[in-house]
Design a protein around this motif. Structure first.
Motif, PDB file in Angstrom:
ATOM      1  N   ASN A 143      47.591  33.347  43.944  1.00  0.00           N
ATOM      2  CA  ASN A 143      48.231  34.367  43.106  1.00  0.00           C
ATOM      3  C   ASN A 143      47.356  34.726  41.911  1.00  0.00           C
ATOM      4  O   ASN A 143      47.255  35.899  41.532  1.00  0.00           O
ATOM      5  CB  ASN A 143      49.594  33.865  42.633  1.00  0.00           C
ATOM      6  CG  ASN A 143      50.538  33.563  43.776  1.00  0.00           C
ATOM      7  OD1 ASN A 143      50.887  32.411  43.996  1.00  0.00           O
ATOM      8  ND2 ASN A 143      50.947  34.571  44.514  1.00  0.00           N
ATOM      9  N   SER A 147      45.614  38.433  40.956  1.00  0.00           N
ATOM     10  CA  SER A 147      45.787  39.026  39.621  1.00  0.00           C
ATOM     11  C   SER A 147      44.440  39.295  38.958  1.00  0.00           C
ATOM     12  O   SER A 147      44.234  40.337  38.334  1.00  0.00           O
ATOM     13  CB  SER A 147      46.633  38.104  38.739  1.00  0.00           C
ATOM     14  OG  SER A 147      47.935  37.944  39.269  1.00  0.00           O
ATOM     15  N   ASN A 150      43.044  42.296  40.336  1.00  0.00           N
ATOM     16  CA  ASN A 150      43.886  43.494  40.227  1.00  0.00           C
ATOM     17  C   ASN A 150      44.066  44.137  41.599  1.00  0.00           C
ATOM     18  O   ASN A 150      43.969  45.356  41.754  1.00  0.00           O
ATOM     19  CB  ASN A 150      43.279  44.524  39.263  1.00  0.00           C
ATOM     20  CG  ASN A 150      44.056  44.623  37.969  1.00  0.00           C
ATOM     21  OD1 ASN A 150      45.113  44.010  37.821  1.00  0.00           O
ATOM     22  ND2 ASN A 150      43.546  45.396  37.052  1.00  0.00           N
TER      23      ASN A 150
END
Length: 248
Positions: A143, A147, A150
């Motif tokens: 995860n 992130s 992006n």
């Protein structure tokens, strides 16, 4: 008092696996922070010099703990020999069990999530039959990687697979050929093999490489054709997603 802070009636303490996230201290959940601060005993893996990645990530939680908090560092040999690793887990489980028998809860810190490639699992299998156990999930490196990039891991009907650099070349090839999105964990020593697999399956353009996500030494390589053909650090992974995606 929070009901979770009450010691079970059988007098034994709880063994609690707490995920501290991939590296950024601010990604620790409020629940994990509270349990670390209030724990009578905290345990974690450490290297031969006593340094612990998990404890370093949770540094904020230790600023306000009582001096009486006891720490159990499980020294893990840097070796691929599972016999040595299992011996370390055996010793650690015995020391943790002594604290649990005295009615003290033991919070074990684990990078990422405790049950996702987590060291907590090896201690859990040694203790769960005799003691109450609990798990506090944490942000996984997968995860955090998504992130940091992006970039969504999956959308719509895309398939998603997670493999390890420790899998065979055939297994990695199969995952890359059969799934739209693939995350290859534990890339370190297997990095040359993984690059070979990406070329073989024509997925070099789809791949991104990350090291030490969320830490001061974070590294992101958007173009893996520039990546060195040599082993990398343990805390590294590849994220492979389709270069061209449909929004419908």
């Amino acid at each position: 008092m929070n009901p979770e802070d009450i010691t079970p009636l059988n007098g034994k303490g709880r063994f609690i696996g707490v995920g501290v996230g991939p590296g950024d201290p601010e990604l620790i959940t409020l629940k994990a922070l509270r349990l670390i601060r209030s724990a009578q005993v905290v345990s974690y893996l450490a290297n031969g010099e006593g340094s612990s990645q998990a404890r370093n990530i949770a540094c904020e939680a230790f600023k306000d703990v009582a001096d009486s908090q006891h720490e159990i560092a499980i020294v893990m040999p840097m070796s691929t020999d599972r016999t040595l690793a299992n011996q370390a887990y055996d010793r650690g489980a015995e020391e943790i069990a002594r604290q649990l028998d005295e009615g003290r809860d033991v919070v074990f810190l684990c990078e990422g999530d405790p049950l996702f490639f987590g060291s907590f699992a090896y201690l859990l299998e040694r203790l769960e039959g005799a003691y109450p156990c609990q798990v506090i999930p944490g942000v996984s490196s997968i995860n955090a990687a998504s992130s940091a990039l992006n970039h969504p891991l999956t959308i719509l009907k895309e398939s998603f697979a997670v493999v390890s650099g420790r899998h065979s070349a055939e297994q990695i090839d199969t995952a890359l050929l059969q799934h739209d999105s693939v995350v290859i964990m534990k890339a370190g020593r297997a990095r040359p093999r993984i690059l070979t697999a990406l070329r073989k399956t024509n997925r070099m353009r789809d791949a991104k490489y990350l090291e030490y996500i969320g830490r001061d030494n974070e590294r992101i390589v958007q173009d893996v054709t520039s990546l060195e053909e040599k082993a990398g650090p343990y805390f590294s992974l590849f994220v492979v997603t389709k270069s061209e995606r449909s929004s419908r």
